[in-house]
Design a protein around this motif. Structure first.
Motif, PDB file in Angstrom:
ATOM      1  N   LEU A 110      40.279  49.745  30.073  1.00 19.93           N
ATOM      2  CA  LEU A 110      40.075  49.061  28.797  1.00 19.93           C
ATOM      3  C   LEU A 110      38.592  48.903  28.529  1.00 19.93           C
ATOM      4  N   SER A 111      38.198  49.067  27.289  1.00 23.71           N
ATOM      5  CA  SER A 111      36.834  48.681  26.954  1.00 23.71           C
ATOM      6  C   SER A 111      36.742  48.114  25.552  1.00 23.71           C
ATOM      7  N   GLY A 112      35.796  47.219  25.364  1.00 26.93           N
ATOM      8  CA  GLY A 112      35.555  46.591  24.068  1.00 26.93           C
ATOM      9  C   GLY A 112      34.327  47.191  23.423  1.00 26.93           C
ATOM     10  N   ARG A 137      31.419  46.575  20.470  1.00 24.33           N
ATOM     11  CA  ARG A 137      30.780  45.637  19.540  1.00 24.33           C
ATOM     12  C   ARG A 137      30.738  46.248  18.139  1.00 24.33           C
ATOM     13  N   PHE A 173      39.206  48.551  22.037  1.00 24.83           N
ATOM     14  CA  PHE A 173      39.345  47.650  20.888  1.00 24.83           C
ATOM     15  C   PHE A 173      37.982  47.263  20.329  1.00 24.83           C
ATOM     16  N   TYR A 223      31.860  33.121  25.826  1.00 24.09           N
ATOM     17  CA  TYR A 223      31.947  34.580  25.652  1.00 24.09           C
ATOM     18  C   TYR A 223      32.632  35.238  26.854  1.00 24.09           C
ATOM     19  N   MET A 231      36.060  37.537  26.891  1.00 23.25           N
ATOM     20  CA  MET A 231      36.019  38.902  27.415  1.00 23.25           C
ATOM     21  C   MET A 231      37.034  39.077  28.544  1.00 23.25           C
ATOM     22  N   ASP A 267      40.404  39.506  26.941  1.00 19.51           N
ATOM     23  CA  ASP A 267      40.521  40.877  26.433  1.00 19.51           C
ATOM     24  C   ASP A 267      41.025  41.826  27.516  1.00 19.51           C
ATOM     25  N   ILE A 268      40.450  41.642  28.690  1.00 15.87           N
ATOM     26  CA  ILE A 268      40.699  42.597  29.775  1.00 15.87           C
ATOM     27  C   ILE A 268      42.053  42.345  30.434  1.00 15.87           C
ATOM     28  N   VAL A 274      37.187  48.862  33.877  1.00 15.94           N
ATOM     29  CA  VAL A 274      36.503  48.594  32.612  1.00 15.94           C
ATOM     30  C   VAL A 274      35.182  49.367  32.577  1.00 15.94           C
ATOM     31  N   GLN A 312      26.626  44.468  31.275  1.00 14.37           N
ATOM     32  CA  GLN A 312      27.885  43.721  31.269  1.00 14.37           C
ATOM     33  C   GLN A 312      28.342  43.311  32.671  1.00 14.37           C
ATOM     34  N   ASN A 324      29.185  39.616  33.142  1.00 17.25           N
ATOM     35  CA  ASN A 324      30.450  39.295  32.460  1.00 17.25           C
ATOM     36  C   ASN A 324      31.643  39.807  33.260  1.00 17.25           C
TER      37      ASN A 324
END
Ligand code: TRP
Length: 330
Positions: free
Chosen positions: A5-7, A9, A38, A126, A130, A133-134, A142, A148, A151
């Motif tokens: 998975l990755s987010g 920005r 996403f 934050y 995050m 999300d994961i 990830v 990152q 995080n």
């Protein structure tokens, strides 16, 4: 199968640095793993609380990633705010995240310094968003950049803490997948800085027209030219050669390298060729960006399908989380 998975920005257009640094890796991962990508539009509120047109920004990003090869048939591609289950998991995680540990996160301290009038709770939490999300998809891997890493450590800590507090072995601890080690390439900036993406004018965007690309490359920072045969290249010049290595053929690179070595290199000639080779690489992507961006129907369909698939996976996890904590399960 392991889940990746990755987010993303939702800030600005994709540039060559994004493309070679992360996006090409994402595209390859799609064939190997169960992938979720996403657009992190909720996260963007931590720094931009009153966005101009957040839905349009998300659609632009979607079109650009698809143009690079992210494939909604292979991966689940969605907009974070379309999967409200994430917010509920964020709430639970926040109950077990402490002020001290959140306050020590470097990126929090940096942002707090940058926006002293808006040190909001979202900024502080934050890392819990995050994490949500994961772990909402129980992701194992990830792909992220070095920035990152902290995080990601928090995400592992919060996943582990949930398991310990509720005495379950439920969430896997997500591993970071270093993009720099696993194929991602660092693209230098055109202003002599080490990295493309630091400012708009050191970037070549994938949507830049050929005339813009030519202008930007011709303006790239150089020096007085080679003075002694076979000397080492200063960083600004090495940057141009690094770009040649990526977008040009080996022959082209070697041709200019020989000229550097015998001190006959003309930067104008190198830049002209570099610009044309960048244009050749980016032209088909730019065409697809145009095509997808203007196809609102397609983008809506992709976003809707992504939201469905994202919610299906997220609601399954959330039902189990509610059960584990002891809430009613619907
Ligand atoms: N923090 C990431 C960034 O700034 C974006 C992001 C949000 C993310 N949630 C994520 C990345 C979950 C990976 C996994 O780039």
């Amino acid at each position: 199968m392991e889940t990746v998975l990755s987010g993303i920005r939702p800030t600005g257009n994709l540039h060559l640095g994004n493309y070679y640094g992360a996006v090409t890796s994402f595209v390859k991962l799609q064939d190997i793993y169960r992938c979720f990508f996403f657009i992190a539009d909720w996260h963007s509120l931590t720094t931009h609380p009153t966005p101009d047109n957040i839905q349009r920004s998300a659609r632009t990003i979607l079109a650009e990633y698809m143009a690079c090869g992210l494939d909604p048939e292979k991966s689940t591609i969605y907009v974070q705010s379309d999967v409200p289950e994430v917010a509920e998991l964020y709430l639970y995680l926040n109950m077990n995240a402490y002020l001290g540990e959140l306050g020590r996160v470097t990126s929090f301290k940096e942002k707090a310094r940058k926006q002293p009038d808006n040190v909001n709770a979202g900024l502080l939490t934050y890392p819990t968003l995050m994490t949500a999300d994961i772990i909402i998809h129980k992701a194992n891997k990830v792909p992220v950049g070095k920035d990152q890493e902290q995080n990601m450590e928090m995400a592992r800590k919060f996943a582990r803490r949930f398991n310990q507090m509720y005495k379950v072995d439920f969430f896997p601890e997500p591993e970071s997948f270093s993009l720099s080690k696993d194929g991602g390439i660092k693209i230098p900036g055109l202003d002599g800085s080490g990295k493309m993406g630091k400012s708009d004018d050191n970037c070549i965007f994938l949507c830049d027209e050929p005339s813009v690309i030519r202008k930007k490359v011709m303006k790239a920072v150089t020096d007085a030219g080679p003075q002694t045969p076979n000397s080492e290249k200063p960083e600004v010049i090495q940057n141009l050669f690094t770009l040649l290595e990526i977008v040009s053929t080996k022959d082209t690179h070697d041709y200019f390298n020989d000229k550097w070595n015998d001190c006959s290199l003309l930067y104008g000639e190198l830049k002209k060729k570099l610009a044309e080779d960048i244009i050749a690489v980016t032209a088909p992507i730019r065409e697809r960006i145009k095509e997808y961006s203007s196809n609102t129907e397609l983008l809506e369909k992709v976003a809707r399908r992504g939201a469905e698939k994202g919610r299906e996976s997220a609601s399954k996890t959330l039902r189990e989380v509610r059960e584990i904590i002891g809430f009613k399960v619907y």
